[in-house]
Structures are given as C-alpha cells and as structure tokens.
Design an enzyme around this catalytic site. Structure first.
Site, PDB file in Angstrom:
ATOM      1  N   ASP A  18       2.322   5.716  -6.498  1.00 16.37           N
ATOM      2  CA  ASP A  18       3.558   5.725  -5.722  1.00 16.37           C
ATOM      3  C   ASP A  18       4.800   5.787  -6.601  1.00 16.37           C
ATOM      4  O   ASP A  18       5.867   6.214  -6.146  1.00 16.37           O
ATOM      5  CB  ASP A  18       3.630   4.471  -4.829  1.00 16.37           C
ATOM      6  CG  ASP A  18       2.669   4.564  -3.650  1.00 16.37           C
ATOM      7  OD1 ASP A  18       2.509   5.676  -3.117  1.00 16.37           O
ATOM      8  OD2 ASP A  18       2.077   3.537  -3.285  1.00 16.37           O
ATOM      9  N   HIS A  35       0.875  -1.184   0.000  1.00 13.91           N
ATOM     10  CA  HIS A  35       0.000   0.000   0.000  1.00 13.91           C
ATOM     11  C   HIS A  35       0.910   1.232   0.000  1.00 13.91           C
ATOM     12  O   HIS A  35       1.751   1.380  -0.900  1.00 13.91           O
ATOM     13  CB  HIS A  35      -0.937  -0.101   1.215  1.00 13.91           C
ATOM     14  CG  HIS A  35      -2.076   0.872   1.267  1.00 13.91           C
ATOM     15  ND1 HIS A  35      -2.452   1.672   0.206  1.00 13.91           N
ATOM     16  CD2 HIS A  35      -2.936   1.191   2.289  1.00 13.91           C
ATOM     17  CE1 HIS A  35      -3.486   2.427   0.571  1.00 13.91           C
ATOM     18  NE2 HIS A  35      -3.797   2.153   1.831  1.00 13.91           N
ATOM     19  N   HIS A  48      -2.066  -2.577  -9.442  1.00 11.39           N
ATOM     20  CA  HIS A  48      -3.111  -2.002  -8.593  1.00 11.39           C
ATOM     21  C   HIS A  48      -4.265  -2.985  -8.503  1.00 11.39           C
ATOM     22  O   HIS A  48      -4.573  -3.662  -9.481  1.00 11.39           O
ATOM     23  CB  HIS A  48      -3.611  -0.672  -9.169  1.00 11.39           C
ATOM     24  CG  HIS A  48      -4.325   0.172  -8.163  1.00 11.39           C
ATOM     25  ND1 HIS A  48      -5.659   0.013  -7.876  1.00 11.39           N
ATOM     26  CD2 HIS A  48      -3.874   1.163  -7.363  1.00 11.39           C
ATOM     27  CE1 HIS A  48      -5.999   0.875  -6.940  1.00 11.39           C
ATOM     28  NE2 HIS A  48      -4.941   1.591  -6.613  1.00 11.39           N
TER      29      HIS A  48
HETATM   30  C1  LIG Z   1      -1.203   4.102  -3.446  1.00 14.25           C
HETATM   31  C2  LIG Z   1      -1.228   2.606  -3.433  1.00 14.25           C
HETATM   32  O1  LIG Z   1      -1.358   2.014  -2.412  1.00 14.25           O
HETATM   33  S1  LIG Z   1      -1.117   1.821  -4.920  1.00 14.25           S
HETATM   34  C3  LIG Z   1      -0.467   0.214  -4.575  1.00 14.25           C
HETATM   35  C4  LIG Z   1       0.971   0.300  -4.141  1.00 14.25           C
HETATM   36  N1  LIG Z   1       1.543  -1.047  -4.015  1.00 14.25           N
HETATM   37  C5  LIG Z   1       2.524  -1.479  -4.807  1.00 14.25           C
HETATM   38  O2  LIG Z   1       3.036  -0.797  -5.679  1.00 14.25           O
HETATM   39  C6  LIG Z   1       3.012  -2.855  -4.521  1.00 14.25           C
HETATM   40  C7  LIG Z   1       3.285  -3.677  -5.779  1.00 14.25           C
HETATM   41  N2  LIG Z   1       2.051  -4.125  -6.380  1.00 14.25           N
HETATM   42  C8  LIG Z   1       1.390  -5.210  -5.919  1.00 14.25           C
HETATM   43  O3  LIG Z   1       1.861  -5.931  -5.024  1.00 14.25           O
HETATM   44  C9  LIG Z   1       0.037  -5.524  -6.518  1.00 14.25           C
HETATM   45  O4  LIG Z   1      -0.047  -5.008  -7.820  1.00 14.25           O
HETATM   46  C10 LIG Z   1      -1.111  -4.983  -5.643  1.00 14.25           C
HETATM   47  C11 LIG Z   1      -0.982  -5.564  -4.223  1.00 14.25           C
HETATM   48  C12 LIG Z   1      -1.045  -3.474  -5.548  1.00 14.25           C
HETATM   49  C13 LIG Z   1      -2.444  -5.374  -6.262  1.00 14.25           C
HETATM   50  O5  LIG Z   1      -2.428  -6.716  -6.281  1.00 14.25           O
HETATM   51  P1  LIG Z   1      -3.605  -7.739  -6.580  1.00 14.25           P
HETATM   52  O6  LIG Z   1      -4.747  -7.103  -7.236  1.00 14.25           O
HETATM   53  O7  LIG Z   1      -3.858  -8.479  -5.350  1.00 14.25           O
HETATM   54  O8  LIG Z   1      -2.900  -8.608  -7.666  1.00 14.25           O
HETATM   55  P2  LIG Z   1      -1.757  -9.664  -7.433  1.00 14.25           P
HETATM   56  O9  LIG Z   1      -0.738  -9.220  -6.445  1.00 14.25           O
HETATM   57  O10 LIG Z   1      -2.427 -10.971  -7.172  1.00 14.25           O
HETATM   58  O11 LIG Z   1      -1.103  -9.643  -8.868  1.00 14.25           O
HETATM   59  C14 LIG Z   1      -1.668 -10.250 -10.031  1.00 14.25           C
HETATM   60  C15 LIG Z   1      -0.517 -10.746 -10.913  1.00 14.25           C
HETATM   61  O12 LIG Z   1       0.269  -9.619 -11.317  1.00 14.25           O
HETATM   62  C16 LIG Z   1       1.586  -9.729 -10.794  1.00 14.25           C
HETATM   63  N3  LIG Z   1       1.972  -8.439 -10.266  1.00 14.25           N
HETATM   64  C17 LIG Z   1       1.144  -7.497  -9.723  1.00 14.25           C
HETATM   65  N4  LIG Z   1       1.855  -6.452  -9.320  1.00 14.25           N
HETATM   66  C18 LIG Z   1       3.145  -6.724  -9.608  1.00 14.25           C
HETATM   67  C19 LIG Z   1       4.347  -6.025  -9.424  1.00 14.25           C
HETATM   68  N5  LIG Z   1       4.337  -4.833  -8.831  1.00 14.25           N
HETATM   69  N6  LIG Z   1       5.513  -6.584  -9.833  1.00 14.25           N
HETATM   70  C20 LIG Z   1       5.511  -7.795 -10.421  1.00 14.25           C
HETATM   71  N7  LIG Z   1       4.391  -8.524 -10.628  1.00 14.25           N
HETATM   72  C21 LIG Z   1       3.231  -7.994 -10.231  1.00 14.25           C
HETATM   73  C22 LIG Z   1       1.502 -10.742  -9.660  1.00 14.25           C
HETATM   74  O13 LIG Z   1       2.738 -11.382  -9.424  1.00 14.25           O
HETATM   75  C23 LIG Z   1       0.452 -11.667 -10.178  1.00 14.25           C
HETATM   76  O14 LIG Z   1       1.027 -12.509 -11.141  1.00 14.25           O
HETATM   77  P3  LIG Z   1       0.605 -14.046 -11.250  1.00 14.25           P
HETATM   78  O15 LIG Z   1      -0.874 -14.015 -11.581  1.00 14.25           O
HETATM   79  O16 LIG Z   1       1.480 -14.558 -12.314  1.00 14.25           O
HETATM   80  O17 LIG Z   1       0.870 -14.626  -9.884  1.00 14.25           O
HETATM   81  O1  LIG Z   2      -6.925   2.035  -3.851  1.00 10.98           O
HETATM   82  C1  LIG Z   2      -6.017   1.296  -3.444  1.00 10.98           C
HETATM   83  O2  LIG Z   2      -6.143   0.065  -3.256  1.00 10.98           O
HETATM   84  C2  LIG Z   2      -4.678   1.837  -3.153  1.00 10.98           C
HETATM   85  C3  LIG Z   2      -4.509   3.225  -3.653  1.00 10.98           C
HETATM   86  O3  LIG Z   2      -4.254   3.463  -4.806  1.00 10.98           O
HETATM   87  C4  LIG Z   2      -4.705   4.315  -2.712  1.00 10.98           C
HETATM   88  O4  LIG Z   2      -5.069   4.082  -1.558  1.00 10.98           O
HETATM   89  O5  LIG Z   2      -4.501   5.483  -3.101  1.00 10.98           O
END
Ligand SMILES: CC(=O)SCCNC(=O)CCNC(=O)[C@H](O)C(C)(C)COP(=O)(O)OP(=O)(O)OC[C@H]1O[C@@H](n2cnc3c(N)ncnc32)[C@H](O)[C@@H]1OP(=O)(O)O
Ligand SMILES: O=C([O-])CC(=O)C(=O)O
Length: 378
Positions: free
Chosen positions: A321, A222, A270
């Site tokens: 981010d 997050h 995301h």
């Molecule tokens: C302001 C905010 O909070 S925005 C979010 C900030 N967080 C990040 O940047 C962390 C990195 N990103 C992630 O971990 C994810 O994209 C999340 C947690 C934000 C969303 O995840 P979810 O919707 O749960 O999707 P999930 O993590 O299951 O990913 C789906 C697929 O994409 C891949 N994937 C998603 N994000 C990434 C990433 N950043 N890098 C590499 N692979 C990724 C996963 O490995 C998965 O692949 P698979 O199906 O082969 O296993």
């Molecule tokens: O909506 C989300 O899951 C994360 C995000 O981009 C935020 O909180 O700004």
C-alpha cells in the site's frame, strides 16, 4: 482451555490448504499458481493473470481471446447498479459504493443462486468486467462529471483509465496501473480473502462473499492503508516546488514525531512479511516511473524520508500500500478512490478462493475461550 491455545488474530494459524498463491516470508517471494509475481507483473496483462488465478494455468491464445471478448462486452455500467449508486450520498466513502454495487450486482445476476462451477466462473468474470465502471462512475459523479462509456478497442487497464478520466492515458501510465492490478490481485489468507472464504463456507453465494470481503478490505489495517498513506503525505504537505532532499527531511522529521507519539503509520508492517513485502520493489519501480513521467521528484523525497526514518527507528518495512497510494495520486485519482481500485484487482483472488473453498468445503467455525463471569442464576 489454556492461554496458549488462544491465538489472537489467528496469528500463525494454518487454516486450510490453497493452490492459488504461496506467500513465503523466508525467501520474500509471492507465487501465483507457481509463477513469481514479479515475472507476471513484468510481462503479462491483468486479463491473463486473472485467468491464471481462476483456472490454475495461463490461458492459450484462444482462451485469452474468448475472455477478452467477454470482458469488453460486459464493461458498461448496469442501469440498476447505477440507480442504486445514485441513491448514495456524494460524501459517503467510495468503499460503501463498491460494497453496495457488488451487492446489487448479485441481486440482478441471472445465475445469482446457482453455485455450479460454470455459474461461479461467469459471476467472477462478470464482476471483473463490470466493477471498473462502478469506480469510474463514482469518481466522476463526485467531481460533477458525466459518465464516460467504455471503449472496446482498449485493454482492461487502458479502458479503466479512459472511463475515469475521459481521455486516453499515456502508455507509461497504463502500464503502471496494470502492474498495480497484477500485484494487488492475490495474497493467500489475508483478512478480506478469509472473510470471503468464511461466508462461502456457509454455502452462501459468491456476491455475498465478495460484499463481505469488501467490508474487510475497507479497514486501514488492510486495504484502507493505501489511502491512509496519502493522508500521511498530505499531513506532511505535498509541495510540488520542493526538492527531493527538502521533502525527505520534512518527512523524516514527521515520522520521528509520529513514532515518538507511539502512532501506527499506515503502509508499514505486515502480518506475514517481517523482512519487507515481496511486491514493494516492483510497485516502487512503477512509482518511480510515474514520478519521472509527471516530474514530481519531491514525492519520492516524502517516500524515502518516511521509509528511512521508520527503518532507523523500528526496522519496519513498507507494504504494497505504501508505493501504491502515491502512484494512484500521481495518476489523478482522489485519495478515497484508492481502496476501490484494490477491490477491482482483488476480485480475482477473492473469487478464485470462493471457488476453491466451495470445491472442498468445510464450515469455518473456530472455538472461543470463555472469559466472562462464571455461571450464575436468577
Ligand atoms: C495490502 C495490505 O493489506 S498490507 C497491510 C496494510 N496495513 C497497514 O499498513 C497498517 C499498518 N500496519 C499495521 O497495523 C501492522 O503492521 C499490521 C496490522 C499490518 C500487521 O500487524 P501484526 O502482525 O498484527 O503486528 P502488530 O500490529 O502487533 O505489530 C507488531 C509491533 O510492530 C509495531 N508496528 C507494526 N506496524 C507498525 C506501523 N505501521 N507503524 C508503527 N508501528 C508498527 C506495533 O506497534 C507493534 O509494536 P509493539 O510490539 O512495540 O507493540
Ligand atoms: O496478506 C495480508 O495480510 C495483507 C496483504 O498484504 C494483502 O492482502 O495483499
């Protein structure tokens, strides 16, 4: 209960109504109380956006004047909050400082246990006004520098940067900072906001809900991702003397290796947007302005190289981010102060949701599907 009924991570589950913001992945848009966030980022102060989120409408001139006067009068670091921060070690994470500070602010707030709409608004606005002093003091104490008192002749963003760096920031820098505050302010039922709503649903107090939300924001999946992006840049190596093209090539190679090693790269992906984060173009434009301002084209090379390699390999797009991290770095913040900046902004969205939850409350308590051992007896 059948397998299909369990929705891991509550993915796709609609948990409640909200009138505060609408995230639309199909149109790649984000509305705060009906207004596109890009329009707000282009023309409104963070103070105006905060009032919009809390009240549902942009303020009249008079309402804005009253709020600005309140905000300016409540900027100084409270002595009890400062004493609590001073107890914390300099090597603890700044998110722990932010979390502790908000908890103490609750304990010393005169209306702590009053959850009337008037008291909630007062607490929300006090947190908004006070929190920048926490971030500024913490950043400075880690650098061995003394506290800088707030200035009442500067707006929220300019004063924030003044308290952190002890000098007036250039107008371009103040504006990029304001844009980041507007974009980070609100995003429907993200993990930290949902945490705040769960806590509020037990009829707990506003500061407890914000303290819990900070805990949820800290994680790298997050809000913690903005600092993680900078760690990636550092791992690749930020070399000010390098050309944009050279930096991009090194970043691409790093990303290819990271993905081959099945690494998750923070700042990409995301839960809701699968076609790109609606806020990224606006924040990327602010980053580009900072790259020009500080004359650091190689940073854009790192940005482009990682983005391109991720797009080619996995078609995953950056989230907010990703451009925010390097923007804060260029402004001069230490990397571990980035997520506390996110707190300063999201205080608006969290507290708007706390008030909305309280106004139409239902205890949030989902079910679980038991998959432990079958009943047994001693
Ligand atoms: C302001 C905010 O909070 S925005 C979010 C900030 N967080 C990040 O940047 C962390 C990195 N990103 C992630 O971990 C994810 O994209 C999340 C947690 C934000 C969303 O995840 P979810 O919707 O749960 O999707 P999930 O993590 O299951 O990913 C789906 C697929 O994409 C891949 N994937 C998603 N994000 C990434 C990433 N950043 N890098 C590499 N692979 C990724 C996963 O490995 C998965 O692949 P698979 O199906 O082969 O296993
Ligand atoms: O909506 C989300 O899951 C994360 C995000 O981009 C935020 O909180 O700004």
């Amino acid at each position: 209960m059948s397998e299909e009924e369990v929705r891991k991570g509550l993915a796709g589950v609609v948990a409640d109504y909200t009138a505060i913001s609408k995230v639309n992945p199909e149109s790649n848009s984000l509305l705060y109380r009906g207004y596109p966030v890009q329009e707000l980022a282009a023309g409104k102060s963070f103070e105006e956006v905060a009032l919009l989120l809390w009240t549902g409408e942009l303020p009249t001139e008079e309402e804005l004047t009253v709020f600005e006067a309140f905000e300016r009068a409540n900027r100084a670091l409270d002595s009890q909050v400062r004493a609590a921060i001073d107890l914390l070690p300099l090597d603890c994470h700044p998110m722990d400082v932010g979390r502790t500070a908000v908890s103490v602010m609750g304990a010393v707030h005169a209306l702590a246990e009053d959850s009337s709409p008037e008291a909630e608004m007062d607490k929300a606005q006090s947190l908004f006004a006070h929190f920048p002093a926490v971030v500024a003091y913490d950043q400075r104490r880690r650098r061995g520098l003394p506290l800088v008192e707030p200035r009442t002749d500067l707006d929220y963003s300019a004063n924030f940067l003044w308290m952190v760096f002890g000098e007036e920031a250039a107008p371009a820098v103040v504006d990029a900072f304001r844009v980041s505050m507007v974009l980070y302010a609100e995003h429907s039922f993200n993990a930290s906001t949902f945490t705040a709503r769960v806590i509020t649903s037990t009829l707990s107090d506003l500061h407890s809900a914000v303290t819990g939300a900070i805990g949820a924001l800290k994680g790298p999946l997050h809000g913690g991702a903005n600092e993680a992006v900078m760690h990636t840049f550092d791992e690749i190596g930020v070399r000010a003397e390098e050309s944009r093209e050279e930096a991009a090539a090194r970043a691409k190679a790093w990303m290819e290796d990271a993905l081959a090693a099945k690494k998750k790269v923070m700042g990409f992906g995301h839960r809701v947007y699968k076609n790109g984060d609606s806020r990224v173009p606006t924040m990327k434009a602010a980053l580009e302005r900072m790259i020009d301002h500080y004359d650091r084209p190689e940073m854009m090379g790192l940005y482009d190289g990682l983005e391109q390699a991720m797009a080619e390999a996995k078609a995953i797009k950056p989230n907010l981010d990703y451009p925010a991290g390097p923007t804060y770095h260029l402004m001069g913040f230490d990397t571990d102060m980035f997520t506390p900046l996110f707190i300063a902004s999201r205080i608006t969205g969290w507290t708007a949701h706390i008030m909305e939850q309280r106004a139409a409350n239902a205890l949030i308590r989902p079910l679980s599907a038991y998959n432990g051992v079958a009943e047994r007896h001693l």
